[in-house]
Design an enzyme around this catalytic site. Structure first.
Site, PDB file in Angstrom:
ATOM      1  N   ASP A   1       0.841  -1.211   0.000  1.00  0.00           N
ATOM      2  CA  ASP A   1       0.000   0.000   0.000  1.00  0.00           C
ATOM      3  C   ASP A   1       0.865   1.245   0.000  1.00  0.00           C
ATOM      4  O   ASP A   1       1.899   1.265  -0.657  1.00  0.00           O
ATOM      5  CB  ASP A   1      -0.923  -0.029   1.223  1.00  0.00           C
ATOM      6  CG  ASP A   1      -2.281   0.577   0.920  1.00  0.00           C
ATOM      7  OD1 ASP A   1      -2.346   1.811   0.737  1.00  0.00           O
ATOM      8  OD2 ASP A   1      -3.267  -0.156   0.834  1.00  0.00           O
TER       9      ASP A   1
ATOM     10  N   HIS B   1      -3.792   4.852   4.323  1.00  0.00           N
ATOM     11  CA  HIS B   1      -4.472   3.625   3.881  1.00  0.00           C
ATOM     12  C   HIS B   1      -3.773   2.362   4.359  1.00  0.00           C
ATOM     13  O   HIS B   1      -4.409   1.443   4.891  1.00  0.00           O
ATOM     14  CB  HIS B   1      -4.561   3.644   2.345  1.00  0.00           C
ATOM     15  CG  HIS B   1      -5.630   2.787   1.786  1.00  0.00           C
ATOM     16  ND1 HIS B   1      -5.345   1.674   1.023  1.00  0.00           N
ATOM     17  CD2 HIS B   1      -6.977   2.851   1.863  1.00  0.00           C
ATOM     18  CE1 HIS B   1      -6.489   1.104   0.653  1.00  0.00           C
ATOM     19  NE2 HIS B   1      -7.491   1.786   1.139  1.00  0.00           N
TER      20      HIS B   1
ATOM     21  N   SER C   1     -11.474  -2.224   0.698  1.00  0.00           N
ATOM     22  CA  SER C   1     -10.155  -2.091   1.320  1.00  0.00           C
ATOM     23  C   SER C   1     -10.137  -2.686   2.711  1.00  0.00           C
ATOM     24  O   SER C   1      -9.107  -3.183   3.163  1.00  0.00           O
ATOM     25  CB  SER C   1      -9.756  -0.621   1.421  1.00  0.00           C
ATOM     26  OG  SER C   1      -9.383  -0.126   0.176  1.00  0.00           O
TER      27      SER C   1
END
Lengths: 806, 87
Positions: free
Chosen positions: A68, A109, A283
């Site tokens: 990520d 994230h 996600s």
């Protein structure tokens, strides 16, 4: 509930199943997707994560990395489990994957994903990871130019150390992109599954597309479409489809995530050492799935990348997940395009993993390409059938039992989004390989694009595969130029031996990488007569590869071939014997109103086709057919079709029939269905005319069967007093010797017939007898006794006897 | 609307048979810098060229392009920026 100390890192959970687990992490009680099984949270389906923990599995010795935008390795909830060897900074080309901080916190994230997987438990901080004792790393690779090389570096980082790679990104979910891994990334996948984890294969977990609002279709994402990745879908707490969710046939399984604004979201670690309860989208699902897989790998570290997918298929459940297209494939698995095989079940997975036998080696069968060019006309369907053999001629590639199915397609078309593509397996399972995409106006078509479906998992490979391409022109399409199907081919992945068959030889588990052996055992004897031309694995009807007629499935998931479905079962359009409703002996469907005949002691109800213990009002039992048949109209109860015993309200029983009750002076006309007036001579009647009177009107008298105002000739007025003192008058017939009379008997005649004279009220023969006839004697006595003297011939013959009085 | 044109970078992926030292020599010969093996992909190397355009809509051409003529260079690919979205 009471607090239980968490298990130490080196030993399994100490709690017994009856005790609930409590951690002191700040957001522990808010983790709704963990606390499904308690009495407080109204949860319909559980991922059973606590169940897996209670069995002692917390992800110990399993290594996961998050591909990520980096990972905050010094976050209080991550620092304990952080693994430096499982981390790298590809964007910065160094070992430290710390994210780049800015005002917008755009690089949060990866840290959020990491916390879901392996945030430490019982450290008072934030959340608890699904695999809270696993090792967690991160690869910073999205915070810069992402190239094929960047992806490949990330996907092939430390493959002997890292067990699971979790990725929550992909090509644009704008509903018009078709993109996937390029050559290096594909090579990284293939190397990973072949050589990673000491030959058992790296596990790649991928978040499915987030482009629900853009009407995107995840088959246009080559990462989720790959057989090497486990594509993860999301469901909201309610089981409803989240607004962002895409559907496609390559999705394997689902975990909980966010839904609408009012739905609860996922709690995890956030950037700058914070905690968030707002992690959303697919996600959030991929790391959750990675954590659950980590628990299974702890239960059995020898699981291969395909074993993991098999276990997921076997243990995922539809539960309360809401989808319009849930179906059961021919292998008995429930599958849908939104959720794959359903919600993950951590406890079921670890239980399977504990006793799992490795599946046989993967065979890959590349069927011949169909290169016949077909025109795809607007608003038409192109249908192409391919008879697959499953590479039966090549034992190294022979596929009987399917895993993934890939279809390579080349199409030219003026507007790609107008296309939808379906694939139907020989067993009849239909997969939507591509749905219409409203915003995809590309003229590029598909160039050897690989669509993948998991929906045929466990089915047989050989047989007719049907490809259908629909062209549904949108209003935005200016040109109605037809497209062309240039080429398509099937690639079948699977095994030649049943993956769970007891016929396979058991090999002892070993820490060494398994050799690339084949567990091929073929049966060469005679097959049962109920097997079709595809052969069998043994002599019994339960060992057929395909059935000739029908098959009957048992609760233990085995099946047997039969020539006819047994009593209590019906055959559906897929040649399966399915159970009738419990009261039916034979039926046309499984509902209680689809019986054809009933079990002993029950009767089939005419019209409703349900079986009843006794016929209800309005029906009578027809013993010949054992059916409850309808009584006649207006009849409440009856014994046969035309014998009514009780009428409905407003009707009266007249003989065996029910007729409408009419007022006195009227009768029921069955043709006109109304009450009509009787003849004026009738007080009551059963029909028209004076002949239908039941009772005479006033001033009318009953004569024989009719009512008359005066008695006819040959009748006299008789009076009769009834028991209640009423005087009833009626006309009665005169004595036979009288023509007319005033009373009964032969002495009340008032006139006589011709040939007779009236003498004191008696009619006597008026004829002068001549010579005595030969007939006088007993014959003439008989004539007189039988009142035959009125006959002229006999009167002459028996003149003397007839003249006598008496 | 996002730019749909391909954006080429000044990074290449190269497959060279002959080991890391040989890859270094090839890289030096044509002005590249060998950044090392690409992950776990054997014989695949990351080459970086500082004297080509960092981002361009055109693939790079020049003296460095002749690297593809080297007999031991089995495959070469100039890296293109891909649009990738966090979900």
């Amino acid at each position: 509930d009471y607090k239980v100390a968490p298990p130490p890192l080196s030993s399994p959970a100490q709690t017994s199943p009856a005790q609930s687990i409590f951690f002191n992490d700040a957001k522990w009680s808010s983790m709704w997707y963990i606390h499904c099984n308690d009495d407080i949270h109204n949860c319909q389906s559980d991922m059973n994560i606590v169940g897996a923990w209670k069995r002692g599995y917390t992800g110990k010795d399993v290594v996961i990395t998050i591909l990520d935008d980096g990972i905050e390795r010094n976050h209080p909830d991550l620092i304990q489990n952080y693994d430096n060897q499982a981390s790298y900074d590809v964007n910065g080309n160094d070992m430290d994957p710390m994210p780049r901080y800015d005002a917008s916190n755009e690089n949060k994230h990866g840290t959020r994903c990491a916390g879901e997987v392996a945030a430490s438990a019982n450290n008072s901080h934030c959340t608890v990871g699904i695999a809270y004792n696993a090792r967690i790393g991160g690869v910073r690779m999205l915070d810069g130019d992402v190239t094929d090389m960047v992806e490949a570096k990330s996907l092939s980082l430390q493959p002997q150390h890292i067990d699971i790679y979790s990725a929550s990104w992909g090509p644009d979910d704008d509903g018009k992109t078709v993109d996937g891994p390029a050559s290096l990334a594909r090579q990284a996948f293939e190397n990973g599954i072949r050589m990673g984890r000491k030959g058992r294969g790296s596990i790649f977990v991928w978040a499915s597309g987030n482009g629900g609002r853009s009407r995107d279709h995840c088959s246009c994402d080559g990462y989720t479409n790959s057989i090497y990745t486990i594509s993860i879908s999301s469901t909201a707490e309610s089981g409803r489809k989240p607004w962002y969710l895409e559907e496609c046939s390559s999705t394997l399984t689902t975990t909980y995530s966010s839904g609408e604004n009012y739905d609860r979201k996922i709690i995890t670690t956030d950037l700058r050492q914070r905690c968030t309860d707002s992690h959303t989208g697919t996600s959030a699902s991929a790391p959750m799935a990675a954590g659950i897989i980590a628990l299974a790998l702890e239960a059995n570290p020898l699981l291969s990348w395909r074993d993991v997918q098999h276990i997921i298929v076997k243990t995922s459940r539809a539960g309360h997940l809401n989808a319009p297209d849930w179906k059961t494939n021919a292998a008995g698995y429930n599958v849908s395009h939104l959720y794959g095989f359903g919600l993950m079940d951590a406890e079921a997975m670890v239980k399977e993993a504990e006793q799992w036998k490795q599946v046989p080696a993967q065979h890959i069968c590349v069927e011949s390409a169909d290169r016949q060019i077909r025109t795809i006309r607007p608003e038409h369907v192109v249908r192409s059938v391919y008879k697959a053999t499953g590479c039966i001629d090549n034992s190294n590639h022979h596929v009987i039992y399917l895993e993934h199915v890939v279809v390579r397609i080349t199409i030219t078309h003026p507007r790609r989004g107008d296309l939808s593509i379906n694939l139907t397996s020989p067993s009849g399972t239909k997969s939507q390989l591509l749905g219409n995409r409203l915003f995809d106006h590309s003229m590029e078509g598909f160039k050897n694009w690989e669509f993948m479906t998991t929906h045929c998992w466990g089915e047989k490979a050989a047989g007719d595969w049907i490809l259908e391409i629909h062209d549904s022109p949108s209003q935005l399409r200016s040109q109605k130029i037809p497209g062309k199907l240039k080429e398509w081919s099937l690639v079948l992945y699977g095994t030649s031996v049943h993956p769970y068959s007891s016929l396979r030889s058991d090999k002892p588990r070993s820490a060494e990488p398994p050799a690339d052996e084949e567990f091929t055992e073929e049966y060469n004897g005679l097959c049962n007569s109920e097997c079709n031309e595809n052969g069998c694995e043994g002599p019994g009807p339960h060992q057929c590869i395909n059935c000739l007629h029908y098959f009957l499935k048992f609760k233990n998931n085995t099946r047997t071939c039969v020539s006819e479905c047994p009593s209590g079962f019906f055959r559906d359009d897929r040649k399966r014997c399915k159970k009738c409703s419990s009261l039916c002996e034979t039926c046309v469907g499984s509902r209680s109103d689809q019986c054809s005949t009933c079990r002993p002691g029950f009767h089939l109800n005419e019209g409703s086709n349900i079986c009843v213990a006794s016929c209800v009002d309005g029906f009578y039992l027809d013993h010949d057919s054992n059916m409850c048949r309808r009584c006649n109209e207006n009849c409440k109860k009856c014994t046969t079709s035309n014998i009514c015993t009780e009428c409905k309200p407003g009707m009266s029983l007249q003989g065996n029939k029910c007729q409408m009750t009419c007022d006195p002076g009227t009768y029921y006309n069955g043709h006109r269905r109304t009450c009509e007036l009787c003849h004026r001579a009738c007080a009551t009647c059963a029909g028209t005319g004076m002949e239908a009177c039941n009772k005479c009107a006033e001033s009318y008298f009953l004569e024989e069967w009719r009512c008359v105002s005066t008695c006819s000739v040959g009748y006299y007025m008789a009076e009769q007093t009834s028991d209640n003192g009423d005087v009833n008058k009626s006309c009665r017939k005169c004595d036979h010797s009288c023509y007319s009379c005033t009373g009964p008997g032969e002495t009340n005649c008032s006139t006589c017939v011709n040939g007779y004279n009236l003498e004191a009220g008696v009619c006597v023969v008026s004829t002068i007898c001549k010579d005595e006839s030969w007939a006088e004697g007993s014959f003439c006595v008989l004539v007189k006794k039988n009142n035959l003297c009125q006959r002229k011939v006999l009167q002459q013959l028996c003149c003397r006897t007839c003249s006598l009085k008496g | 609307a996002p730019c749909k044109a391909r954006i080429y970078t000044n990074h290449w992926a190269v497959r060279i048979n002959g080991g890391p030292e040989f890859a270094d020599r090839i890289a030096d010969k044509y002005g590249y810098k060998n950044m090392g093996q690409i992950g776990d992909l054997k014989d695949h190397y990351h080459f970086f060229h500082s004297r080509t355009i960092k981002r361009s809509t055109l693939s790079s051409r020049g003296g460095h392009s002749f690297i593809s003529m080297e007999p031991k260079v089995e495959w070469i690919q100039q890296q293109v920026v891909k649009r990738r979205t966090k979900r």
